[in-house]
Design a protein around this motif. Sequence first.
Motif, PDB file in Angstrom:
ATOM      1  N   THR A  87      -0.660 -18.472 -12.706  1.00  0.00           N
ATOM      2  CA  THR A  87       0.415 -18.710 -11.877  1.00  0.00           C
ATOM      3  C   THR A  87       1.343 -17.506 -11.148  1.00  0.00           C
ATOM      4  O   THR A  87       2.021 -17.627 -10.457  1.00  0.00           O
ATOM      5  N   ALA A  88       0.471 -16.184 -11.825  1.00  0.00           N
ATOM      6  CA  ALA A  88       1.241 -14.885 -11.432  1.00  0.00           C
ATOM      7  C   ALA A  88       0.264 -13.867 -11.600  1.00  0.00           C
ATOM      8  O   ALA A  88      -0.709 -14.054 -12.257  1.00  0.00           O
ATOM      9  N   GLU A  89       0.556 -12.730 -10.912  1.00  0.00           N
ATOM     10  CA  GLU A  89      -0.045 -11.683 -11.033  1.00  0.00           C
ATOM     11  C   GLU A  89       0.930 -10.455 -11.612  1.00  0.00           C
ATOM     12  O   GLU A  89       2.159 -10.628 -11.311  1.00  0.00           O
ATOM     13  N   VAL A  90       0.557  -9.632 -12.750  1.00  0.00           N
ATOM     14  CA  VAL A  90       1.498  -8.697 -13.220  1.00  0.00           C
ATOM     15  C   VAL A  90       0.880  -7.325 -12.587  1.00  0.00           C
ATOM     16  O   VAL A  90      -0.071  -6.980 -12.804  1.00  0.00           O
ATOM     17  N   MET A  91       1.959  -6.697 -12.184  1.00  0.00           N
ATOM     18  CA  MET A  91       1.702  -5.130 -11.749  1.00  0.00           C
ATOM     19  C   MET A  91       2.594  -4.099 -12.122  1.00  0.00           C
ATOM     20  O   MET A  91       3.850  -4.535 -12.369  1.00  0.00           O
ATOM     21  N   GLU A  92       2.251  -2.897 -12.179  1.00  0.00           N
ATOM     22  CA  GLU A  92       3.269  -1.853 -12.381  1.00  0.00           C
ATOM     23  C   GLU A  92       4.266  -1.831 -11.665  1.00  0.00           C
ATOM     24  O   GLU A  92       4.243  -1.954 -10.278  1.00  0.00           O
ATOM     25  N   TYR A  93       5.520  -1.499 -11.984  1.00  0.00           N
ATOM     26  CA  TYR A  93       6.808  -1.590 -10.900  1.00  0.00           C
ATOM     27  C   TYR A  93       7.757  -0.521 -11.440  1.00  0.00           C
ATOM     28  O   TYR A  93       8.580  -0.858 -12.122  1.00  0.00           O
ATOM     29  N   GLY A  94       7.438   0.736 -10.959  1.00  0.00           N
ATOM     30  CA  GLY A  94       8.496   1.799 -11.592  1.00  0.00           C
ATOM     31  C   GLY A  94       8.306   2.064 -12.926  1.00  0.00           C
ATOM     32  O   GLY A  94       7.182   1.845 -13.507  1.00  0.00           O
ATOM     33  N   GLU A  95       9.033   2.967 -13.177  1.00  0.00           N
ATOM     34  CA  GLU A  95       8.916   3.591 -14.891  1.00  0.00           C
ATOM     35  C   GLU A  95       9.158   2.718 -15.940  1.00  0.00           C
ATOM     36  O   GLU A  95      10.499   2.305 -15.960  1.00  0.00           O
ATOM     37  N   GLY A  96       8.559   2.198 -16.688  1.00  0.00           N
ATOM     38  CA  GLY A  96       9.077   1.388 -17.839  1.00  0.00           C
ATOM     39  C   GLY A  96       8.825  -0.035 -17.462  1.00  0.00           C
ATOM     40  O   GLY A  96       9.449  -0.892 -18.527  1.00  0.00           O
ATOM     41  N   THR A  97       8.636  -0.733 -16.341  1.00  0.00           N
ATOM     42  CA  THR A  97       8.847  -1.943 -16.126  1.00  0.00           C
ATOM     43  C   THR A  97       7.600  -2.441 -15.332  1.00  0.00           C
ATOM     44  O   THR A  97       6.824  -1.505 -14.890  1.00  0.00           O
ATOM     45  N   ILE A  98       7.471  -3.668 -15.437  1.00  0.00           N
ATOM     46  CA  ILE A  98       6.359  -4.514 -14.712  1.00  0.00           C
ATOM     47  C   ILE A  98       6.887  -5.516 -13.660  1.00  0.00           C
ATOM     48  O   ILE A  98       8.059  -6.109 -13.957  1.00  0.00           O
ATOM     49  N   LEU A  99       6.194  -5.827 -12.930  1.00  0.00           N
ATOM     50  CA  LEU A  99       6.815  -6.899 -11.911  1.00  0.00           C
ATOM     51  C   LEU A  99       5.792  -8.364 -12.207  1.00  0.00           C
ATOM     52  O   LEU A  99       4.572  -7.995 -11.960  1.00  0.00           O
ATOM     53  N   LYS A 100       6.398  -9.230 -12.547  1.00  0.00           N
ATOM     54  CA  LYS A 100       5.376 -10.744 -12.797  1.00  0.00           C
ATOM     55  C   LYS A 100       5.640 -11.349 -11.267  1.00  0.00           C
ATOM     56  O   LYS A 100       6.822 -11.959 -10.939  1.00  0.00           O
ATOM     57  N   LEU A 101       4.625 -11.279 -10.360  1.00  0.00           N
ATOM     58  CA  LEU A 101       4.763 -11.807  -8.910  1.00  0.00           C
ATOM     59  C   LEU A 101       3.993 -13.160  -8.962  1.00  0.00           C
ATOM     60  O   LEU A 101       2.780 -13.276  -9.044  1.00  0.00           O
ATOM     61  N   TYR A 102       4.872 -14.170  -8.725  1.00  0.00           N
ATOM     62  CA  TYR A 102       4.284 -15.717  -8.564  1.00  0.00           C
ATOM     63  C   TYR A 102       3.423 -15.786  -7.403  1.00  0.00           C
ATOM     64  O   TYR A 102       3.797 -15.291  -6.476  1.00  0.00           O
ATOM     65  N   LEU A 103       2.430 -16.671  -7.743  1.00  0.00           N
ATOM     66  CA  LEU A 103       1.702 -17.369  -6.560  1.00  0.00           C
ATOM     67  C   LEU A 103       2.441 -17.890  -5.565  1.00  0.00           C
ATOM     68  O   LEU A 103       3.480 -18.692  -6.429  1.00  0.00           O
ATOM     69  N   ASN A 104       2.102 -18.213  -4.522  1.00  0.00           N
ATOM     70  CA  ASN A 104       2.976 -18.894  -3.465  1.00  0.00           C
ATOM     71  C   ASN A 104       3.106 -20.570  -3.766  1.00  0.00           C
ATOM     72  O   ASN A 104       4.294 -21.060  -3.544  1.00  0.00           O
ATOM     73  N   GLU A 105       2.272 -20.762  -4.627  1.00  0.00           N
ATOM     74  CA  GLU A 105       2.349 -22.375  -4.803  1.00  0.00           C
ATOM     75  C   GLU A 105       3.425 -22.920  -5.831  1.00  0.00           C
ATOM     76  O   GLU A 105       3.740 -23.961  -6.210  1.00  0.00           O
ATOM     77  N   VAL A 106       3.658 -21.740  -6.453  1.00  0.00           N
ATOM     78  CA  VAL A 106       4.545 -21.855  -7.937  1.00  0.00           C
ATOM     79  C   VAL A 106       6.157 -21.994  -7.236  1.00  0.00           C
ATOM     80  O   VAL A 106       6.627 -21.156  -6.574  1.00  0.00           O
ATOM     81  N   PRO A 107       6.708 -23.289  -7.345  1.00  0.00           N
ATOM     82  CA  PRO A 107       7.981 -23.513  -6.754  1.00  0.00           C
ATOM     83  C   PRO A 107       8.992 -22.399  -7.563  1.00  0.00           C
ATOM     84  O   PRO A 107       8.909 -21.981  -8.568  1.00  0.00           O
ATOM     85  N   GLY A 141       9.537 -13.039  -7.693  1.00  0.00           N
ATOM     86  CA  GLY A 141       8.989 -12.268  -9.037  1.00  0.00           C
ATOM     87  C   GLY A 141      10.177 -11.972  -9.818  1.00  0.00           C
ATOM     88  O   GLY A 141      11.362 -11.980  -9.514  1.00  0.00           O
ATOM     89  N   ILE A 142       9.739 -11.552 -11.039  1.00  0.00           N
ATOM     90  CA  ILE A 142      10.752 -11.001 -12.303  1.00  0.00           C
ATOM     91  C   ILE A 142      10.302  -9.740 -12.746  1.00  0.00           C
ATOM     92  O   ILE A 142       9.220  -9.547 -12.902  1.00  0.00           O
ATOM     93  N   VAL A 143      11.241  -8.854 -12.692  1.00  0.00           N
ATOM     94  CA  VAL A 143      10.917  -7.576 -13.209  1.00  0.00           C
ATOM     95  C   VAL A 143      11.213  -7.580 -14.708  1.00  0.00           C
ATOM     96  O   VAL A 143      12.406  -7.787 -15.006  1.00  0.00           O
ATOM     97  N   PHE A 144      10.307  -7.086 -15.507  1.00  0.00           N
ATOM     98  CA  PHE A 144      10.536  -7.269 -17.093  1.00  0.00           C
ATOM     99  C   PHE A 144      10.284  -5.766 -17.572  1.00  0.00           C
ATOM    100  O   PHE A 144       9.473  -4.653 -16.934  1.00  0.00           O
ATOM    101  N   GLN A 145      10.787  -5.530 -18.847  1.00  0.00           N
ATOM    102  CA  GLN A 145      10.390  -4.266 -19.504  1.00  0.00           C
ATOM    103  C   GLN A 145       8.872  -4.267 -19.776  1.00  0.00           C
ATOM    104  O   GLN A 145       8.256  -5.298 -19.975  1.00  0.00           O
ATOM    105  N   GLN A 146       8.122  -3.039 -19.553  1.00  0.00           N
ATOM    106  CA  GLN A 146       6.694  -2.965 -19.794  1.00  0.00           C
ATOM    107  C   GLN A 146       6.621  -2.994 -21.490  1.00  0.00           C
ATOM    108  O   GLN A 146       7.063  -2.009 -21.919  1.00  0.00           O
ATOM    109  N   ILE A 147       5.687  -3.722 -22.011  1.00  0.00           N
ATOM    110  CA  ILE A 147       5.112  -3.551 -23.353  1.00  0.00           C
ATOM    111  C   ILE A 147       3.796  -3.051 -23.313  1.00  0.00           C
ATOM    112  O   ILE A 147       2.945  -3.673 -22.677  1.00  0.00           O
TER     113      ILE A 147
END
Length: 271
Positions: A11-31, A66-72
């Motif tokens: 349902t999504a790609e996860v990518m680096e997004y700034g320092e200490g965070t990641i972005l979970k970016l959802y595919l277009n078909e996800v409502p 997408g949602i920005v999350f703390q990176q683990i």
Amino acid sequence: MLGKVIGKGRTAEVMEYGEGTILKLYLNEVPEHHVDWEYHISTYAYEQGVRTPRPVELAAEEGRKGIVFQQIHGSPLLKLMGAKPWLIASYAKQMAALQYSLHQLAGPGEAGEQKKRLKQNVIAAPMLNMEEKAPILSQLELLPGGNKLCHGDFHPDNVLMDGQLWVIDWMTAGSGDPAADAARSIVMFSIGAMPKHASLFTKVFLGFARKRMTSQYTREYMRLSGVSRADIEAWILPVAAARLVEWLPVSEKEQLVREIRKRLRSLPSAR
């Protein structure tokens, strides 16, 4: 600023997004409302003290939500199990303890939310006819609603370890009966498509590993919770049928249908 892709799911790609965070970016078909719900429920779980990455904010990139999350900086348990198969039993027990701890918390929404969603998904499930769905829905009707926090997608790829365990991916979470949540995990552990072009050895090993993980998890969850095998088994049919609406490989859906039909044949009314 978008960085490199570090993970990709159905349902999504996860990518680096700034320092200490990641972005979970959802595919277009996800409502969009699914993304909003995951942000809401992730925030709720984090505020309850669950060890889950802190949700920072909703975001949009490249026309996708997408949602920005703390990176683990941890590895999924699934990967660790593959690298150290002799620890599968230990990891399975740790997963059971972690899921049991979630089930001690109150759910975020109305009681029985999980059961309502299961009913909708069983009705919408492809590959089953109404004659098959009717006894499944009748069985579901008799099961408890429940008001505990249920993850809804609790499996080794959604648990990270960096010395301690973290739970991720809350899109299917809600209020419900813990036995149903455990049943769904068991269905996911035990029924899954084998990798394409896997060798016979790989298939045999994965089959063994899957059985070992399922049995150890089930035994430990029952020990901790006091829930009986019958309590969990009662949910397997509706949970398996509801899973057919998800983004799964056809081969996995075919496995689910075979298991559903086998269980339908063993119902008292079918004899």
